[in-house]
Write a protein that holds these residues in place. Structure first.
Motif, PDB file in Angstrom:
ATOM      1  N   GLU A 125       1.031   4.261  -2.770  1.00  0.00           N
ATOM      2  CA  GLU A 125       0.701   5.542  -2.298  1.00  0.00           C
ATOM      3  C   GLU A 125       1.917   6.280  -3.017  1.00  0.00           C
ATOM      4  O   GLU A 125       1.589   7.572  -3.495  1.00  0.00           O
TER       5      GLU A 125
ATOM      6  N   ARG B 231       0.853  -1.219  -0.009  1.00  0.00           N
ATOM      7  CA  ARG B 231       0.163  -0.001  -0.049  1.00  0.00           C
ATOM      8  C   ARG B 231       1.020   1.293   0.040  1.00  0.00           C
ATOM      9  O   ARG B 231       0.580   2.268  -0.754  1.00  0.00           O
ATOM     10  N   LYS B 232       2.015   1.273   0.893  1.00  0.00           N
ATOM     11  CA  LYS B 232       2.770   2.267   0.944  1.00  0.00           C
ATOM     12  C   LYS B 232       3.587   2.538  -0.682  1.00  0.00           C
ATOM     13  O   LYS B 232       3.534   3.695  -0.691  1.00  0.00           O
TER      14      LYS B 232
END
Length: 503
Positions: A334, A330-331
């Protein structure tokens, strides 16, 4: 509390039933004990009736024989009177229920017999006893009894002695059988209750094992790491099996060891502060934060940790329980989104958003250091005809080449941005003077104006550039950008492919 009861209801219900059955078993035991005492008392009293009937015959015979010699002992008359009264009292108590005198002299209460077989024996005994009782009562109460009456009484006693004794024996046997049957029935209930208790206990145990297996399977299948940490000692009291897949270490690597083993240096400090806060206040300063975990290959895993406080398994210590989820993907996603939001997809240059962020920062530095700042607003000349003639594919290649040429002209401390279409901005910081800016603008125009070969076609463009300075032309980025844009349009209207400063 209610949620906990509902959560464990499938386990608690059989246990509650076990408790109720235990109370029922206790009550049954008390009742069985009481019934055994009553039965023993009745059987004992019935057995005494047999002895009393024999005693009455014996004493009556002794008194009768003595009366013939006119030497009747008074003591024998008293004994006979007591035996007759006790036999009659007991027979009536069995029949109707009431008090009777025990062998110890204690007055006891005898329940009315309800068993049909026993009552039948009792009825027959009373039928025989009533006339005998009348004769004996008259014999005991009269001062002088005729020899014929005494002889007849003895004859009647002798006649019914065996029958009365037999009925008392049968009554005793009947009471014993009744006691056995009742005891067997009660013992059966006791046995059934114990079996039910055992079954309920087994059900509760099976459900508890099934529940534990269910949650163990969930723990094994989940990708999250679940941990429990003692607040006082900071030791790990629980860690789920998923830690092997996520971090590469087995559960024994962490159990009963400092929880800091999970984290890199910065995250160790954060988690330690959380434990200290819970130890002091009993509350979490935050229920969620981002941490970095150390993997077995020394790589870093970015994770989201969600925490809550709970009592330990022994109910004495406070623990922080946490669910740790890998958010590395997810990071990364992002970061890609952030990069895409701040970078022009076609040319790879920073976009308008980044320009304003960096320009504001550069402006604050210029204001603090009392230095100049310049904004070059660049609009390409003759770009639209290339798009119309050769198509957007060629136009995109021209834009990419132009972006690279502009970037090659500026210093490392300067920045170039594509702010849309065929428009670019160059931000100049530090040592900025008019002649240096003009020279740079002319170099950009010269570089951009060189023909670009795309698929064998020569594409020729130019550039119109407007320049605005801080603090000469304004103290605001929007104002400076607008003045540079206005200066660029002045070039457009006066022949293009040139540079103009804001007025």
């Amino acid at each position: 509390m209610n949620q906990t009861l509902l959560k464990y209801k499938l386990v608690l219900l059989p246990l509650v039933l076990v408790m109720l059955l235990d109370f029922a078993l206790l009550a049954i035991n008390y009742y069985v004990t009481a019934q055994i005492e009553v039965s023993a008392k009745n059987i004992n009293i019935a057995g005494r009736q047999r002895m009393l009937s024999q005693k009455i015959i014996k004493l009556a015979s002794l008194i009768h024989n003595s009366s013939q010699h006119q030497t009747v002992p008074l003591g024998d008359m008293d004994k006979l009177a007591k035996a007759v009264a006790l036999f009659d009292e007991t027979l009536n108590a069995f029949s109707e229920g009431g008090t009777a005198t025990a062998a110890s002299g204690e007055v006891i209460f005898i329940d009315k017999l309800v068993d049909e077989d026993a009552r039948e024996r009792l009825f027959d005994a009373q039928y025989i006893w009533r006339p005998l009782h009348e004769e004996l009562s008259y014999f005991l109460s009269s001062q002088a009894v005729s020899a014929s009456f005494s002889h007849q009484m003895m004859k009647d006693l002798a006649k019914h002695d065996e029958e009365l004794l037999s009925l008392m024996n049968e009554l005793t046997i009947s009471l014993e059988e009744e006691a056995k049957a009742e005891t067997f029935f009660l013992r059966s209930i006791q046995t059934a209750t114990v079996l039910l208790i055992f079954v309920c206990f087994c059900i509760a145990t099976i459900r508890l094992i099934r529940r534990e297996d269910y949650y163990d399977n969930l723990m094994e299948k989940t990708t999250d790491i679940v941990i429990g940490v003692d607040v006082k000692t900071a030791l790990t009291t629980f860690v789920s099996g998923s830690v092997v897949e996520l971090l590469g270490f087995n559960q024994q690597h962490y159990l009963l060891k400092p929880a800091s083993l999970f984290f890199v240096k910065e995250s160790k400090a954060v988690f330690s502060e959380i434990l200290e806060a819970v130890d002091k206040t009993g509350r979490l300063p935050t229920s969620r934060c981002e941490v970095r975990l150390l993997k077995s290959d020394d790589s870093i895993l970015v994770a989201d940790i969600v925490m809550q406080t709970a009592l330990s398994e022994n109910g004495k210590n406070v623990e922080v329980t946490a669910a740790i989820r890998d958010i590395s993907e997810r990071k990364a996603a992002e970061a890609i989104l952030i990069e895409q939001a701040h970078k022009d997809e076609l040319t790879g240059l920073p976009n308008r958003i980044v320009f304003y962020e960096l320009a504001e920062h550069a402006l604050s530095i210029a204001q603090r250091n009392k230095t100049r700042l310049a904004i070059l607003y660049i609009d390409l000349d003759q770009f639209k005809p290339i798009n119309d003639t050769y198509g957007h594919g060629v136009g995109d290649t021209v834009l990419q080449t132009t972006a690279n040429r502009i970037a090659a002209c500026i210093r490392k401390s300067d920045s170039v941005f594509r702010i849309g279409g065929d428009e670019f901005i160059v931000l100049l910081e530090g040592q900025v003077d008019d002649e240096g800016v003009r020279s740079l603008a002319e170099n950009i125009i010269q570089s951009v104006s060189n023909s670009i070969m795309v698929n064998g076609d020569s594409c020729q463009i130019g550039a119109s550039i407007g320049v605005a300075f801080y603090p000469d032309d304004g103290a605001d980025i929007d104002v400076l950008t607008q003045k540079a844009d206005k200066a660029m349009y002045t070039v457009k209207h006066s022949g293009r492919n040139n540079v103009a400063f804001a007025e």
